[in-house]
Enzyme design. Structure first.
Site, short mmCIF file in Angstrom:
data_model
loop_
_atom_site.label_atom_id
_atom_site.label_comp_id
_atom_site.label_asym_id
_atom_site.label_seq_id
_atom_site.Cartn_x
_atom_site.Cartn_y
_atom_site.Cartn_z
N ASP A 201 0.86 -1.19 0.00
CA ASP A 201 0.00 0.00 0.00
C ASP A 201 0.89 1.24 0.00
O ASP A 201 2.12 1.11 0.03
CB ASP A 201 -0.95 -0.01 1.21
CG ASP A 201 -0.24 0.19 2.54
OD1 ASP A 201 1.01 0.30 2.56
OD2 ASP A 201 -0.92 0.26 3.57
N ASP A 203 1.34 4.84 2.21
CA ASP A 203 0.91 5.47 3.46
C ASP A 203 1.31 6.94 3.48
O ASP A 203 2.47 7.27 3.24
CB ASP A 203 1.59 4.77 4.65
CG ASP A 203 1.37 3.27 4.66
OD1 ASP A 203 0.28 2.84 5.05
OD2 ASP A 203 2.30 2.53 4.27
N ASP A 292 -3.37 4.35 2.50
CA ASP A 292 -3.75 4.71 3.87
C ASP A 292 -3.42 6.17 4.11
O ASP A 292 -2.31 6.62 3.80
CB ASP A 292 -2.97 3.87 4.90
CG ASP A 292 -3.38 2.41 4.90
OD1 ASP A 292 -4.45 2.08 4.35
OD2 ASP A 292 -2.61 1.60 5.44
#
Ligand code: CTP
Ligand code: MN
Ligand code: MN
Ligand code: MN
Length: 368
Positions: A201, A203, A292
């Site tokens: 992902d 962040d 995120d």
């Protein structure tokens, strides 16, 4: 192993926050084996021995050269009796058994889906399910919103995100954020800040100059992403942050700041050079990426940056070091001195290391 001898005489700390661990892991054959054992224990919910294996792998990652003899491990912390067979044959028979064990392989597959933990994976396994195809085609398997998204975008999400893709995501978020608030700032954190070439992902920390405006900013960023038609999934977690609260003794991965776990649609046109990490036969021109975002109040920015940069093992040992060696409590919100009964303020990560009496460790040296 002359190099190792030098390391041993200079003593390797039991705490990851007193070691410099780059991505250049010279003991990958051993740490890969430990990671299989860790996964197996996580599937069966045995926390104790699991942590011991994580610590052992983390020590090995910090070494400047490969362990060659069993004796090399002697002066090293966290490498007890339980690690013996891993050194003796690199891949111990238990690891090899697990790799071809049907239950382990199925648990690994199911837990690789966004939103699926060991409990759900186990339930599916006991229902006789073995493939993701079987999971999606079973009419009586209840899926929550997160799991439906995880399965829908599985192919994209399970493929690593490249640095070029992460940068493209960063430009989209920055542009969106600056339309709303030109003075707001955005900081890359997580694995990419530690220098990783691929991540599962991306962040980011969003921050406003004044404390108090961050939650509204995050909500407006999400709204605008939705308006642009690139918000494929959003799990928004509102703030449960309490300024007066003192860090607690237990390790908590989750913090109380407003945050969101997103899946964004990334257009190939926005990615510089290389383009998307898609299969050549994939003609969509876009891919799904997990993103995120966390938005702490300005005065808690440094603790959040330190907490979200990871690695998880580095964070765990920072907190353990603070508590056991300094009588302090650290988390993503604050650093508390229990002897003086005061919260220690910090503007930068360097301030926090200094409060803890630790040498500063650069983000790329935190791959513990
Ligand atoms: N983290 C956190 N609170 C959350 C989510 C994550 O404090 N609610 C921290 C984790 O402890 C970790 C860091 O944020 O230290 C990054 O988490 P994650 O994205 O899961 O891992 P990465 O290290 O970025 O690795 P990957 O490339 O797999 O994303
Ligand atoms: Mn990450
Ligand atoms: Mn991760
Ligand atoms: Mn993350």
């Amino acid at each position: 192993s002359q190099q190792l001898g030098t390391v041993l005489t200079s003593r390797v700390s039991q705490y990851a926050c007193q070691r410099r661990t780059t991505l250049d892991n010279r003991n990958k054959i051993f740490t890969d084996a430990f990671e299989v054992l860790v996964e197996h224990l996580e599937f069966s919910d045995s926390k104790g021995p699991c942590l011991a294996f994580k610590r052992a792998a983390s020590v090995l990652k910090s070494l400047p050269s490969t362990l060659r003899h069993l004796g090399d491990a002697d002066g090293l912390p966290c490498l007890g009796e339980h690690c013996r067979d891993i050194f003796e044959c690199g891949k111990c028979s238990r690891v090899e058994d697990l790799m071809c064990n049907e239950k382990f392989r199925t648990m690994k597959l199911f837990t690789s889906v966004f939103g699926v933990g060991p409990k759900t994976a186990e339930k599916w396994y006991h229902r006789g399910l073995r493939t993701l195809q079987e999971v999606v085609s079973q009419p009586n398997v209840h899926l929550n919103k997160m799991q439906r998204a995880g399965l829908l975008y599985y192919r994209d999400i399970s493929r690593g995100i490249s640095r070029a893709e992460a940068d493209a995501v960063g430009r989209i978020i920055a542009e969106t954020m600056h339309c709303i608030s030109p003075s707001a700032t955005m900081t890359l954190t997580g694995g990419f800040r530690r220098g990783k070439a691929f991540g599962h992902d991306v962040d980011y920390i969003l921050s406003t100059p004044e404390s108090g405006a961050e939650e509204a900013l995050l909500l407006r960023v999400i709204d605008r992403l939705r308006y642009q038609g690139i918000l494929l999934y959003c799990d928004y977690q509102e703030s449960t942050f309490d300024k007066e609260r003192i860090p607690c003794r237990r390790f908590e991965a989750m913090d109380h700041f407003p945050k969101c776990f997103l899946i964004l649609k990334l257009d190939a046109m926005t990615v510089e050079d290389g383009g998307l990490q898609n299969n050549p036969e994939d003609q969509r021109g876009w891919r799904a990426v997990r993103v995120d975002l966390v938005a702490p109040p300005a005065d808690r920015y440094a603790y959040t940056l330190l907490g979200w940069t990871g690695s998880t093992q580095f964070e765990r040992d920072l907190r353990r070091f603070a508590r056991l060696e300094r009588g302090m409590l650290l988390d993503n919100h604050a650093l508390y001195d229990r002897n003086k009964s005061i919260l220690l303020p910090a503007k930068t990560e360097e301030d926090i290391f200094a409060h803890l009496g630790l040498e500063y460790i650069e983000p790329w040296q935190r791959n513990a």
